[in-house]
Every structure is written in structure tokens, then in C-alpha cells.
Design an enzyme around this catalytic site. Structure first.
Site, PDB file in Angstrom:
ATOM      1  N   HIS A  66       0.672  -1.245  -0.165  1.00 18.28           N
ATOM      2  CA  HIS A  66      -0.057   0.099   0.071  1.00 18.28           C
ATOM      3  C   HIS A  66       0.893   1.272   0.001  1.00 18.28           C
ATOM      4  CE1 HIS A  66       0.972  -0.369   4.258  1.00 18.28           C
ATOM      5  NE2 HIS A  66       0.560   0.772   4.296  1.00 18.28           N
ATOM      6  N   LYS A  71       9.507  -2.589   3.101  1.00 19.42           N
ATOM      7  CA  LYS A  71      10.703  -2.240   4.235  1.00 19.42           C
ATOM      8  C   LYS A  71      10.503  -3.454   5.256  1.00 19.42           C
ATOM      9  CE  LYS A  71      13.944   0.366   5.875  1.00 19.42           C
ATOM     10  NZ  LYS A  71      14.983  -0.909   5.869  1.00 19.42           N
ATOM     11  N   LYS A 107       9.922  -8.640   4.622  1.00 17.89           N
ATOM     12  CA  LYS A 107      10.795  -9.345   5.269  1.00 17.89           C
ATOM     13  C   LYS A 107      11.514 -10.476   4.544  1.00 17.89           C
ATOM     14  CE  LYS A 107      12.239  -9.315   9.920  1.00 17.89           C
ATOM     15  NZ  LYS A 107      11.981  -8.341  10.764  1.00 17.89           N
TER      16      LYS A 107
HETATM   17  N1  GLU Z   1      14.623  -6.013  11.116  1.00 14.18           N
HETATM   18  C1  GLU Z   1      13.800  -4.837  11.760  1.00 14.18           C
HETATM   19  C2  GLU Z   1      12.579  -5.065  12.383  1.00 14.18           C
HETATM   20  O1  GLU Z   1      12.075  -6.063  12.678  1.00 14.18           O
HETATM   21  C3  GLU Z   1      14.132  -3.502  11.201  1.00 14.18           C
HETATM   22  C4  GLU Z   1      13.663  -3.249  10.281  1.00 14.18           C
HETATM   23  C5  GLU Z   1      14.090  -2.107   9.308  1.00 14.18           C
HETATM   24  O2  GLU Z   1      14.847  -1.509   9.650  1.00 14.18           O
HETATM   25  O3  GLU Z   1      13.762  -1.926   7.901  1.00 14.18           O
HETATM   26  O4  GLU Z   1      11.738  -4.109  12.493  1.00 14.18           O
END
Ligand code: GLU
Length: 476
Positions: A66, A71, A107
Site C-alpha cells: 500500500h 521495508k 521481510k
Molecule cells: N529488522 C528490523 C525489524 O524487525 C528492522 C527493519 C528495518 O529497519 O527495516 O523491525
């Protein structure tokens, strides 16, 4: 670990999501659209190591687009699987929405035990994984921006950034393709400490409202509170360090993979960390009791429990025996949906993962903005700010002299006031503001709605509403 009778991590996240949407007025179609994971890409690639080809399996899951880029971190662990990566990607969607970081959720994970490889081998594996993802736009400054997670850190992010730059030699924003980079490779001050720092800011905000403190059956402030931390990795270490050094909390227990340390008078977090780095575990650490069965220490008496390691550690098998009245989920998914029901019924207050560990992605957002603007925060205004402060101090000095020097500004005040903010201070200020505002949005729902009796549901309500609003505004 999660009991066989319990749902998987992803199902657990879905169950929690469902609890929240049952209280909302979303169309079933939109509800389903938000819940499901948009895509998961599985990659299997070979790397020639020690004379033979080894095949690795990696994933990058995109939960919601969206907002773009999407990220979320990349995890290196032997237990990585599709279910886990999809659960973590979903949490990223809600996390980013809650803290207003303008990203969708994603992720990644690589099924690997990083301790089995040396640095050079890890670099080759990481670069190859990055190549596979980048050529499919699964690493891209405007589409998908990874970051560190369990088993990865600045070093891996620097390799990923460099790999992307080699493949995209004319992309002026190449450095923004990944966050969590070292400072000398396009990173930002305060990213390493960010998630732990966010946990500290979250607890500070919790303790600002007497109603919240009372709900947990606690009194007073963070000062003197007994804390047990599970996992002294990057997140657990920084959270425990800051809470004990700056807020007067006492770290009475530290749980690691080889058992737990216990001390009523409080553990020296830096010393324990140094011991782990040197000896590979907590065993043998002087000045503390050592318990072989670390997991049992989760059930020990304390004021605040900080699970900062793996998912599913508080589950149907131990939830009823957890004594801590307040749990803050520094890890992603440490409490299963079943355990969540038990704890909620017991009156345990849980500050949920999607909020509690959002400090990492918040500072990642600042890093990404820094990379896109190609300038360090504070570079333009710092000295100007100092000059203006100097004007005020000089003027006050003159007034003081005119009044016969009855009052003079202390050197300590002048020193603090005159200094313009550097990047680290600006990052901390932005993080503090973000954590406060996000907590307040959950708190408002928690207190105002009679049908919401926990912070997790409140967090989901706020986050899902934001994602839904974004879908409604732009259409699907
Ligand atoms: N791996 C971290 C989390 O679970 C950081 C993710 C990020 O900074 O994009 O939030």
C-alpha cells in the site's frame, strides 16, 4: 518453543489480526486484502565454498505494497522458513503504519547458521543472495529496502549496498537500497542502538501515565524496577544497558542460549556482554547465580520482562506461570496467540512487538531519507543554531551585569545550551517523538474503547485503520 498444538507464527499473527478486525467496520474484501501476504519469493542458489558447491535457501516476502518501498530486515538463522518470513513481513506492515514510517511491509531470511562460516565466506554468500534479490527488484531504493535483523548487521548491509551499486552503476540513489549500513558506508548515527533505544522510550512513555502503570499493578517510575531480559543481542543489550544506566532500572536476570544469570542487586550489562563475546555464553560469569534452564527464568518474579530473542518463547506451556505484570516485546512474536489469551485474562499488560521494537525501522526511515537527500542531518543548521543561542547567552550576560551580577548563567547550562544538535541527537529526538506519538495513539484506543482491553488489539486497530485508509484513498 511453540507447542505442536499451537498455530504457526503466521497463523498466530493472523489470529491477532482477526481479533482486531472483528472490532472494526472494514468490508470483508478489504480485510482479506490487508491480511494476506502479497508475494513470497524463494531463491535457491549455490556458492562454491571449501572446494564444493553448497546450496542455500533464502526468502523475501512482501506483505503489503500500500506504500512503497516496502521495508523490513533480512534474517540469517537456521530455522528461517516461509511461514516465519511471512509472519514477520505482516508485522512490518503494521509496525510501519503504527509509527508512520511511509513503507509497506516486507521481510527476508536466509536459512544458514552464520557461525559456521568465516567472514570471507559470509561475504560471498551475502553478495550472491543480494544479487538474486536485486535482479528481481527485491532490493531497490524505491521498491524494497532491507535492513538488519537476527544474525545480520552493519557488515552484511554494507555488502548488500555495494552489490546493488555494482549492478546499478548509474543509480544516484543506490545507497538508499538498504538501511542499517555502517556510518562510513552511508549509514546514520544511532541506527545500531535504535531498537533498544526505542524499547527504553516506549517504557518511559508507558510510565508517564498513572492509568497505565495501575493497569499493570505497578507503582512509581522505572527507577528501581526489576527487569529480566531474554537475549543479550543487539536489541536486548541496548535496552538493558540504557534502562539500567539512565533510568535506574535493575537488571535482575539475563537469559541466554546457555542458561541465565541472576542477581537481585543487578547485573552489569556491559560486563555480561563482554563475557558473552569472550566466552560465547553467560556460563561462569562471576558475581551472579547461574541457572542451567534459562527458559524457566522467564517465569521468575520481576516487574518487567523483556523477551528480546526468538518468537514463540512465551506459549501455552509456560504462559500461565509468567509472573511479570508487564511484558515488553522487544523481539518479534515472542508471545503466541494462545499465550496472549492467557496473559490477557490474567491482567498482564503486554506492550506489543509491532510497537515495542519499531525503533529500528524508525531510524531506518531516517537513514533512507538521509541517503535520498545526500546530506547528513544537522549539517546546514547546527552552527547557525549555536550562533543564535550565543546571542541569547550574551544578552542575558549583559542584563545580569547591568543588574549587578546577582545572577549568572552556570557553565554547565551554557555548555548544554550553546551546543547545536548533531546527527545523533536529532535521530534520538526523532525516535523519541515517534515512540511517544505511536504509544499515545494506542493508549487513546485502549482507554477510550470499552471493547479493547489490551495494547496489542489497540495497536492493530490503529495500524490496520491506517493501511485501510491508504487503500481506500488510492483504490486497490
Ligand atoms: N529488522 C528490523 C525489524 O524487525 C528492522 C527493519 C528495518 O529497519 O527495516 O523491525
Amino acid at each position: 518453543m511453540t507447542q505442536p498444538t499451537e498455530p504457526s507464527f503466521r497463523e498466530s499473527v493472523d489470529l491477532m489480526f482477526n481479533r482486531a478486525v472483528a472490532l472494526m467496520d472494514l468490508s470483508p474484501g478489504l480485510e482479506e486484502k490487508i491480511r494476506v501476504c502479497n508475494a513470497t519469493y524463494t531463491v535457491r542458489f549455490g556458492v562454491r565454498l571449501r572446494g564444493k558447491i553448497q546450496t542455500f535457501t533464502g526468502y523475501r516476502s512482501v506483505h503489503s505494497e500500500h506504500k512503497e518501498p516496502v521495508k523490513g530486515g533480512i534474517r540469517y538463522a537456521i530455522g528461517v522458513n516461509q511461514d516465519e518470513v511471512e509472519a514477520l513481513a505482516a508485522l512490518m506492515t503494521y509496525k510501519c503504519a503504527l509509527v508512520e514510517a511511509p513503507f509497506g511491509g516486507s521481510k527476508g531470511g536466509l536459512r544458514i547458521d552464520p557461525r559456521q562460516y568465516d567472514e570471507h565466506e559470509l561475504e560471498r554468500i551475502t553478495r550472491r543472495f543480494a544479487y538474486e534479490l536485486a535482479k528481481r527488484d527485491m532490493i531497490h531504493p524505491s521498491q524494497n529496502v532491507p535492513a538488519p535483523d537476527m544474525g545480520t548487521g552493519e557488515r552484511e548491509m554494507a555488502w548488500i549496498a555495494d552489490q546493488y551499486a555494482r549492478m546499478n552503476t548509474t543509480d544516484i540513489n543506490a545507497i538508499a537500497c538498504v538501511t542499517g549500513k555502517p556510518l562510513n558506508a552511508g549509514g546514520i548515527s544511532g541506527r545500531v542502538e535504535a531498537t533498544g533505544r526505542g524499547v527504553q522510550y516506549a517504557l518511559r512513555e508507558f510510565f508517564r501515565d498513572p492509568r497505565d502503570i495501575e493497569k499493570a499493578g505497578l507503582t512509581g517510575t522505572l527507577d528501581g524496577k526489576r527487569i529480566i531480559v531474554q537475549g543479550l543481542g543487539n536489541v536486548g543489550f541496548h535496552a538493558a544497558k540504557f534502562l539500567s544506566e539512565e533510568d535506574g532500572a535493575i537488571i535482575t536476570g539475563i537469559i541466554e542460549h546457555d542458561g541465565a544469570l541472576f542477581s537481585e542487586k543487578g547485573l552489569d550489562v556491559e560486563a555480561v556482554r563482554a563475557w558473552i563475546v569472550k566466552y560465547g555464553g553467560v556460563k561462569g560469569f562471576p558475581d551472579a547465580l547461574h541457572a542451567e534452564n534459562g527458559a524457566a527464568v522467564l517465569e521468575s518474579d520481576c516487574d518487567i520482562l523483556i523477551p528480546a530473542a526468538l518468537e514463540g518463547v512465551i506459549n501455552l506451556s509456560n504462559a500461565a506461570r509468567i509472573k511479570a505484570p508487564l511484558i515488553i516485546e522487544a523481539a518479534n512474536g515472542p508471545v503466541t496467540a494462545g499465550a496472549d489469551d492467557i496473559l490477557r485474562n490474567k491482567g498482564t499488560v503486554i506492550i506489543p512487538d509491532m510497537y515495542a521494537n519499531a525503533g529500528g525501522v524508525t531510524v531506518s526511515y531516517f537513514e533512507w531519507v538521509k541517503n535520498l537527500s545526500h546530506i547528513r542531518f544537522g549539517r546546514m543548521q547546527r552552527r547557525q543554531e549555536e550562533a543564535r543561542h550565543q546571542l541569547v547567552v550574551d544578552e542575558l550576560q549583559k542584563i545580569s551585569e547591568a543588574m549587578g551580577n546577582t545572577y549568572t548563567l552556570s557553565d554547565r547550562f551554557k555548555q548544554k545550551y550553546l551546543r547545536g544538535a548533531d546527527e545523533l541527537e536529532l535521530v534520538r529526538s526523532g525516535l523519541d517523538d515517534t515512540m511517544r506519538i505511536a504509544y499515545q495513539s494506542m493508549r487513546d484506543v485502549w482507554h477510550a474503547r470499552g471493547d479493547v482491553d489490551d495494547l496489542r488489539t489497540a495497536a492493530y486497530l490503529v495500524a490496520i485503520e491506517k493501511v485501510a485508509a491508504s487503500y481506500r484513498a488510492k483504490g486497490l
